[in-house]
Design a protein around this motif. Structure first.
Motif, PDB file in Angstrom:
ATOM      1  N   UNK A 214       0.825  -1.213   0.000  1.00  0.00           N
ATOM      2  CA  UNK A 214       0.000   0.000   0.000  1.00  0.00           C
ATOM      3  C   UNK A 214       0.855   1.256   0.000  1.00  0.00           C
ATOM      4  N   UNK A 215       1.859   1.275   0.877  1.00  0.00           N
ATOM      5  CA  UNK A 215       2.667   2.483   1.015  1.00  0.00           C
ATOM      6  C   UNK A 215       3.494   2.724  -0.251  1.00  0.00           C
ATOM      7  N   UNK A 216       4.057   1.637  -0.788  1.00  0.00           N
ATOM      8  CA  UNK A 216       4.862   1.755  -2.010  1.00  0.00           C
ATOM      9  C   UNK A 216       3.998   2.331  -3.147  1.00  0.00           C
ATOM     10  N   UNK A 217       2.779   1.804  -3.302  1.00  0.00           N
ATOM     11  CA  UNK A 217       1.880   2.277  -4.355  1.00  0.00           C
ATOM     12  C   UNK A 217       1.557   3.753  -4.208  1.00  0.00           C
ATOM     13  N   UNK A 294      13.807   6.532 -11.207  1.00  0.00           N
ATOM     14  CA  UNK A 294      13.163   5.564 -10.312  1.00  0.00           C
ATOM     15  C   UNK A 294      14.186   5.098  -9.282  1.00  0.00           C
ATOM     16  N   UNK A 295      13.946   5.416  -8.003  1.00  0.00           N
ATOM     17  CA  UNK A 295      14.928   5.037  -6.972  1.00  0.00           C
ATOM     18  C   UNK A 295      15.006   3.512  -6.816  1.00  0.00           C
ATOM     19  N   UNK A 296      16.157   2.994  -6.350  1.00  0.00           N
ATOM     20  CA  UNK A 296      16.322   1.541  -6.202  1.00  0.00           C
ATOM     21  C   UNK A 296      15.477   0.964  -5.068  1.00  0.00           C
ATOM     22  N   UNK A 297      15.057   1.811  -4.136  1.00  0.00           N
ATOM     23  CA  UNK A 297      14.137   1.376  -3.079  1.00  0.00           C
ATOM     24  C   UNK A 297      13.042   2.416  -2.928  1.00  0.00           C
ATOM     25  N   UNK A 298      11.810   1.946  -2.720  1.00  0.00           N
ATOM     26  CA  UNK A 298      10.688   2.858  -2.475  1.00  0.00           C
ATOM     27  C   UNK A 298       9.980   2.384  -1.206  1.00  0.00           C
ATOM     28  N   UNK A 299       9.872   3.262  -0.232  1.00  0.00           N
ATOM     29  CA  UNK A 299       9.218   2.894   1.031  1.00  0.00           C
ATOM     30  C   UNK A 299       9.865   1.679   1.669  1.00  0.00           C
ATOM     31  N   UNK A 300      11.171   1.541   1.509  1.00  0.00           N
ATOM     32  CA  UNK A 300      11.878   0.422   2.127  1.00  0.00           C
ATOM     33  C   UNK A 300      11.850  -0.864   1.318  1.00  0.00           C
ATOM     34  N   UNK A 301      11.218  -0.840   0.147  1.00  0.00           N
ATOM     35  CA  UNK A 301      11.100  -2.056  -0.665  1.00  0.00           C
ATOM     36  C   UNK A 301      11.933  -1.897  -1.945  1.00  0.00           C
ATOM     37  N   UNK A 302      12.710  -2.951  -2.284  1.00  0.00           N
ATOM     38  CA  UNK A 302      13.555  -2.909  -3.476  1.00  0.00           C
ATOM     39  C   UNK A 302      12.703  -2.788  -4.733  1.00  0.00           C
ATOM     40  N   UNK A 303      13.201  -2.033  -5.704  1.00  0.00           N
ATOM     41  CA  UNK A 303      12.530  -1.898  -7.002  1.00  0.00           C
ATOM     42  C   UNK A 303      13.509  -2.346  -8.083  1.00  0.00           C
ATOM     43  N   UNK A 304      13.114  -3.318  -8.905  1.00  0.00           N
ATOM     44  CA  UNK A 304      14.017  -3.861  -9.932  1.00  0.00           C
ATOM     45  C   UNK A 304      13.543  -3.474 -11.333  1.00  0.00           C
TER      46      UNK A 304
END
Lengths: 340, 340
Positions: A214-217, A294-304
C-alpha cells in the motif's frame, strides 16, 4: 425459532468484530486526522453509510476466497485465511496508488464449522485491517451448503483523476517490479510435495501472510512515477500480459533481472519458472518513462528494472545467453502443481 | 495454458456484460444529467474508479446469493437468479432512501455449468440493472467446487446526512408497510408442495422477479416522512424486531391491518402467518411521527398503517378479536417449509 444457531453466532461475531474495529479505527483516525473516507454508519443498518472527502475518487474492488479453490483448511490456518482474503483487495487498491479505507465481508460457513475457526479467521482479518488502517464496515453472513466461502470488498480513495491505471504504458517505458517474486509459488510447490519442513520460514511467512504494498503504491503515485501499474496476483507472465493488452503494447523482459525470491541458508534463488508464472506475491509491477528517475528502493522495498515496453504486441523473454523466446501468460491457477 | 476454459469464458462474459451495460448507462446518464455517482473506470483494472457528487454520502451493501440456500436450479430460472441477486442490494439502498448507482458481481460457477445458464443469468441481472439505472462496474470470477455462488455489492448515494436509518423510531410513532406482503412465502410454500400450477401468476411473478421499492424510498426520504426504515427481506416479525432493537423501542401491530398478498380469482388473502414471518417481499417498513401526514399511496404503491411504536420493549400482535400475543421474530430461513 429465529435464525439457525450458526448464523446467529456468525452475525453476532461479525457485529462485534466490526464494532471493535470501528472503535480502534476511529481512535487512530482522530490521531491521524486524515478523513479521506469516513464510515458514518457501520454494520447493523440496511447499508453502511460512508462520507468521502470531496477531492477524492472512490476505488472499489471485490475478491472471492473459496475453500479448496483459494485455500485448504489442512494447509492454511484460519488466521492466514482471514489475512489472505483481505490482502487481495488491499493489493488491488495499492496497484491504483490508493489508500484503502473500508472493507466489507460476505462470509458463508457450513453448519458444522467450529466457532473457534471463525474466531481465529476474524483475528487474522482484523489484525491486517488495523495495520492497514481499514475499517471493517459491514457485510453479509449465510450458511453454506458445504465449504467456507468469503467475498471481501475493499473501498479506498485516491485524489481525483490520479488513479494509476493498467492502460498507460507506452513503447520505450521501462518495466519495474517491487520486492522479490515467486516465493508464494515455491511455498505452494513445497506444500504439494509435502516437503513443508523444507520451506524457508521467511518465504512461507510471506505466502501465508503476504504484505500488501500500500505504502509503495502511494509513494509511487505521489511522485508521479508510474505510467501504468498492476499488482502481481496472477503471476508475472499473466499480469504483464494484462498490462500490455490494456495499454495496446508489448514488452521484453530480461530473465537475469527478475528479482527471484531466495530460499534456504545459501540464499539460493527459486526456479525461474516460479518467478515467471507463480501468483499471489502481491508485489507491484509498473512502468515508467525512461526520463523518470526511479529510486532503487521505495518505502523500504527494493525496485528492480526488469525490461522495457515495445510497440510490437508480444511479450519476449530475453534469456541470460542472449537468446529470446515468447513468454506465454501461464495464468496462475491456485493449487495446480507446477514443475520447477 | 492460461486460465481454465470456464473461467476465461466467464471473464469474457462479465467484461462484455459490463461494457454493454456501461454504454447504455452512459447514454441514459447523458439524458438525465444526474451524475450523483459516476463510474470513471469500470471493469478491467485492479479497481473500479467512481466519482461522487460532493454533496452526497455513499451507501454500500453486499449480499450473498448461494445455490440451495437462496435459490434452487430446478425452481428458479437463470434470469430469476440474476434478477434476485441484484434486487437484494437495491432493496437495501431503497430502505435508506437512496439511489443505487453501481453494482459489482462476484460469481463462482462449477466447471460443468452450461454457458447458456451464465448468459441467461446475466440477462436477468442486466435487465434489472438497466431498469434501475445501475451500472455493473466490476467484480470477480472464480471456479466453484460444486455450486453456483454469487455475491452482489451495490453502491448508492443519498444527500449528506439524510440516509434513513433503522434506529430513529420513537414511542408513539406510527408503523407503515408498503405494498402487500407474504406473497413470496406463499409462492415458496406452493413450490414445496409441488402445487406450482396452483400459484397465482402475479404472486409468483413478484416472487421470481421482485421489484425493489427504490422510488418509494426516495420519495419518502425527500418528503422527510420516515423516522426509521428497513426493507422486508427477512419477514415482518424479524425486520420489525431489528428496527425496534436498533431504536430501543417496542411495537404493537394489528393483525387486521397487515396488507396481505391475495391469491386466485377470488382474491383470497394468504394466511396471516405467511405475512408475519415470510421473507423476500422487498417491501419497505417504516415509522413516522403521528404529526406527519402519510399519503395512502406513495409513487403508485399502497401504504398501510399497521401499528404503533411503544416504549415497552416487546412486540405485540393485536388479533382481530381484540386479544393480544407476543410476536416472536421467526427469522426467515430460505426453503424451510412453513405451515400455513
Amino acid at each position: 425459532v429465529g435464525l439457525p444457531l450458526p448464523e446467529r453466532l456468525l452475525i453476532a461475531r461479525l457485529a462485534n468484530a466490526v464494532a471493535d474495529n470501528a472503535k480502534s479505527a476511529s481512535r487512530e483516525r482522530l490521531a491521524s486526522k486524515s478523513d479521506d473516507l469516513k464510515v458514518v454508519t457501520g454494520i447493523g443498518d440496511d447499508c453502511a453509510v460512508l462520507r468521502l472527502r470531496q477531492t477524492n475518487d472512490i476505488l472499489v474492488t471485490t475478491d472471492f476466497t473459496l475453500e479448496n479453490v483459494h485455500f485448504r483448511r489442512e494447509w492454511h490456518s484460519p488466521e492466514s485465511v482471514g489475512h489472505r482474503c483481505l490482502v487481495r483487495g488491499l493489493s488491488d487498491i495499492a496497484a491504483m496508488g490508493g489508500r484503502p479505507s473500508a472493507a466489507f465481508l460476505s462470509l458463508a460457513v457450513p453448519p458444522k464449522l467450529p466457532q473457534s475457526w471463525v474466531d481465529r479467521f476474524f483475528r487474522g482479518l482484523l489484525k491486517l485491517a488495523r495495520e492497514s488502517n481499514v475499517t471493517l464496515s459491514g457485510g453479509d453472513t449465510s450458511r453454506s451448503p458445504s465449504k467456507i466461502l468469503a467475498d471481501v470488498i475493499v473501498l479506498g480513495c485516491v485524489p481525483k483523476g490520479t488513479a494509476v491505471l493498467r492502460s498507460g504504458a507506452r513503447p520505450g517505458d521501462r518495466i519495474y517490479a517491487t520486492g522479490a517474486i515467486g516465493g508464494s509459488a515455491a511455498t505452494l510447490s513445497s506444500l504439494y510435495s509435502s516437503k513443508r519442513k523444507g520451506v524457508n520460514s521467511q518465504l512461507s511467512q510471506r505466502y501465508f501472510f503476504p504484505e500488501p504494498r500500500i505504502r509503495v503504491g502511494q509513494i509511487l503515485r505521489q511522485k508521479k512515477i508510474p505510467s501504468s501499474m498492476i499488482d502481481l496476483s496472477d503471476g508475472l507472465s499473466t499480469d504483464l500480459s494484462h498490462l500490455c493488452e490494456d495499454s495496446g503494447v508489448g514488452a521484453e523482459i530480461w530473465a537475469a533481472s527478475i528479482p527471484r525470491a531466495v530460499t534456504g541458508k545459501s540464499a539460493k534463488p527459486i526456479a525461474l519458472d516460479l518467478a515467471l508464472h507463480g501468483g499471489e506475491d502481491y508485489e507491484l509491477l509498473f512502468t515508467a518513462s525512461p526520463r523518470q528517475r526511479v529510486p532503487p528502493r521505495v518505502g523500504g522495498v527494493a525496485v528492480s528494472y526488469i525490461g522495457e515496453i515495445t510497440s510490437r504486441k508480444q511479450i519476449s523473454l530475453i534469456h541470460q545467453n542472449g537468446s529470446s523466446s515468447l513468454l506465454e501468460p501461464r495464468g496462475w491457477e491456485h493449487f495446480r502443481r507446477r514443475d520447477s
